[in-house]
Design an enzyme around this catalytic site. Structure first.
Site, short mmCIF file in Angstrom:
data_model
loop_
_atom_site.label_atom_id
_atom_site.label_comp_id
_atom_site.label_asym_id
_atom_site.label_seq_id
_atom_site.Cartn_x
_atom_site.Cartn_y
_atom_site.Cartn_z
N LYS A 154 -4.36 -8.21 -1.10
CA LYS A 154 -5.39 -7.34 -1.66
C LYS A 154 -6.08 -7.99 -2.85
O LYS A 154 -7.26 -7.76 -3.07
CB LYS A 154 -4.80 -5.98 -2.07
CG LYS A 154 -4.27 -5.21 -0.88
CD LYS A 154 -5.00 -3.92 -0.61
CE LYS A 154 -4.78 -3.55 0.84
NZ LYS A 154 -4.89 -2.19 1.20
N LYS B 154 -3.65 -7.82 11.67
CA LYS B 154 -3.49 -6.40 11.99
C LYS B 154 -4.83 -5.66 11.96
O LYS B 154 -5.74 -6.01 11.21
CB LYS B 154 -2.49 -5.75 11.02
CG LYS B 154 -3.05 -5.32 9.70
CD LYS B 154 -2.15 -4.29 9.00
CE LYS B 154 -2.96 -3.70 7.84
NZ LYS B 154 -2.35 -2.66 7.09
N LYS C 291 -8.12 -0.57 8.43
CA LYS C 291 -9.25 0.34 8.21
C LYS C 291 -10.26 -0.24 7.25
O LYS C 291 -11.38 0.23 7.17
CB LYS C 291 -8.77 1.73 7.81
CG LYS C 291 -7.92 1.89 6.59
CD LYS C 291 -7.75 3.38 6.34
CE LYS C 291 -6.35 3.84 6.06
NZ LYS C 291 -5.90 3.60 4.68
P1 ATP Z 1 -5.74 -1.28 4.75
O1 ATP Z 1 -5.70 -2.22 5.87
O2 ATP Z 1 -7.09 -0.95 4.25
O3 ATP Z 1 -4.78 -1.62 3.66
P2 ATP Z 1 -4.28 0.40 6.49
O4 ATP Z 1 -5.09 0.60 7.71
O5 ATP Z 1 -3.14 -0.54 6.52
O6 ATP Z 1 -5.25 0.09 5.27
P3 ATP Z 1 -2.61 2.23 5.13
O7 ATP Z 1 -2.93 3.48 4.41
O8 ATP Z 1 -2.28 1.05 4.29
O9 ATP Z 1 -3.77 1.81 6.07
O10 ATP Z 1 -1.45 2.47 6.17
C1 ATP Z 1 -1.05 3.72 6.64
C2 ATP Z 1 0.06 3.59 7.66
O11 ATP Z 1 -0.45 3.05 8.86
C3 ATP Z 1 1.19 2.66 7.22
O12 ATP Z 1 2.41 3.20 7.69
C4 ATP Z 1 0.88 1.39 7.93
O13 ATP Z 1 2.02 0.61 8.15
C5 ATP Z 1 0.30 1.91 9.25
N1 ATP Z 1 -0.60 0.94 9.84
C6 ATP Z 1 -1.79 0.54 9.33
N2 ATP Z 1 -2.37 -0.36 10.14
C7 ATP Z 1 -1.52 -0.53 11.18
C8 ATP Z 1 -1.55 -1.35 12.36
N3 ATP Z 1 -2.57 -2.14 12.60
N4 ATP Z 1 -0.53 -1.26 13.22
C9 ATP Z 1 0.51 -0.43 12.97
N5 ATP Z 1 0.61 0.35 11.89
C10 ATP Z 1 -0.39 0.31 11.00
#
Ligand code: ATP
Ligand code: LTN
Length: 333
Positions: free
Chosen positions: A114, A196, A199
């Site tokens: 980040k 991964k 969002k």
């Molecule tokens: P960012 O990528 O902007 O940090 P994010 O999409 O990872 O955001 P978070 O709020 O950090 O969103 O994650 C929320 C939940 O979703 C966490 O439990 C995270 O592990 C899960 N998660 C997020 N992206 C994935 C993914 N690509 N595959 C599986 N689980 C995910």
């Protein structure tokens, strides 16, 4: 709540939720709501570690809440709330900051990622992010924390902090465990299947958002990166794109990788991709419908988060008092 084990998890209110959030986290939460005492929050305080438009952030927090409910979390069975509504989180956060070492935080890969992404705003909240997350979990004495694979390291530091505190002051915190699904723990991007699905991605074709319309979903699937073999076969190392699509399809249709391979013998990637697209559309359409209904009814959302905050505070406040007492503060009853 009897002898039910306690679950806590949350998602930040930054950005639109993705299929990765759903398959990696929310889908597992839904399975747990009958068996456990579940606390699901919208991590709006964590969202402040990056810059947001205040009105957009408020809107996003309600959208995440609406997604939780639309995806199948029953507000009568689960405690659903906004992190910022339960003061106990920030109170415990401060205390735990004083029991967390700079060296430990320096090792966090999410902080490194980040800070590379937000080089103009490497604030101390981003650095101490895992301590607030530890407070979120420990303030409920949660046994299990269902998250995606990327959060494993944050769970480990939470356990370390809890053990350190317990060893100084005696049994105080339950040592929580990460609950990470075997499949779906790491849904990859459609354009870059080695990273991964996120969002905050900049390439929108990389991500399926939970509020994407069917046309966009079909288009994104058509463009998804595969390989030149034209054979639906699971091999994460050599065929990351196809394997990721198989994982998504398998989770949505409850099929194993072998079953999917069989289903597409002799068929090409075109057929396979459109089957994946239709499976996503089929899953998301009812969710989106419920989501829109909820957003049109802000009163109902308010009732849910008010009730959730009260239940959450009832559980968390005594735990903070216990901690205040143990560390040597005068508890104001
Ligand atoms: P960012 O990528 O902007 O940090 P994010 O999409 O990872 O955001 P978070 O709020 O950090 O969103 O994650 C929320 C939940 O979703 C966490 O439990 C995270 O592990 C899960 N998660 C997020 N992206 C994935 C993914 N690509 N595959 C599986 N689980 C995910
Ligand atoms: N950091 C988490 C969101 C989060 C969380 C939590 C998850 C904040 N507090 C407590 C589980 C338990 C993320 O997914 N990025």
């Amino acid at each position: 709540m009897g002898n039910k084990k306690t679950i806590l998890s949350g998602i930040q209110a930054t950005g639109n939720l993705t299929l990765g959030n759903y398959l990696g986290a929310i889908k597992n939460w839904i399975k747990m709501q009958d068996e456990y005492d579940c606390y699901y929050m919208i991590a709006d305080l964590h969202s402040l570690t990056v810059r947001n438009d205040p009105e957009v952030l408020r809107k996003r927090a309600l959208q995440v809440l609406a997604i939780y409910v639309a995806a199948g979390l029953d507000p009568d069975k689960n405690t659903i709330f906004l992190q910022s509504h339960v003061d106990a989180h920030v109170k415990l956060n401060w205390i735990l900051n004083c029991y967390t070492y700079m060296g430990e935080l320096n090792r966090m890969t999410q902080f490194k990622d980040k800070s590379a992404k937000h080089a103009d705003n490497i604030n101390s909240g981003l650095f101490t992010y895992p301590v607030l997350m530890a407070a979120d979990i420990l303030v409920y004495n949660a046994d299990l924390v269902p998250v995606g694979e990327d959060q494993r390291q944050h769970l480990e530091i939470t356990r370390d902090i809890a053990e350190r505190f317990n060893s100084i002051y005696g049994e105080t915190f339950v040592i929580p465990e990460a609950f990470i699904g075997e499949q779906g723990a790491r849904i990859m991007g459609l354009q870059d299947p080695t990273a991964k699905m996120s969002k905050s991605a900049t390439n929108l074709n990389d991500v399926i958002f939970l509020n994407d319309n069917p046309e966009d979903i079909r288009k994104k699937l058509k463009k998804a990166v595969t390989d030149s073999e034209n054979c639906v076969h699971y091999d994460k190392e050599n065929k990351p794109g196809v394997s990721n699509l198989m994982t998504i399809y398998g989770l949505l249709e409850e099929k194993t990788m072998q079953e999917i391979e069989k289903e597409f013998v002799g068929k090409g990637y075109g057929d396979f991709k459109s089957a994946v697209a239709e499976a996503i559309v089929k899953k998301l359409q009812p969710l989106q419908q419920k989501y829109c209904e909820l957003l049109e009814n802000p009163k109902e959302l308010k009732t849910i988060y008010e009730k959730g905050a009260k239940k959450a505070a009832d559980r968390a406040d005594p735990i903070v008092k216990d901690v205040y007492q143990k560390v040597g503060l005068i508890v104001n009853e």
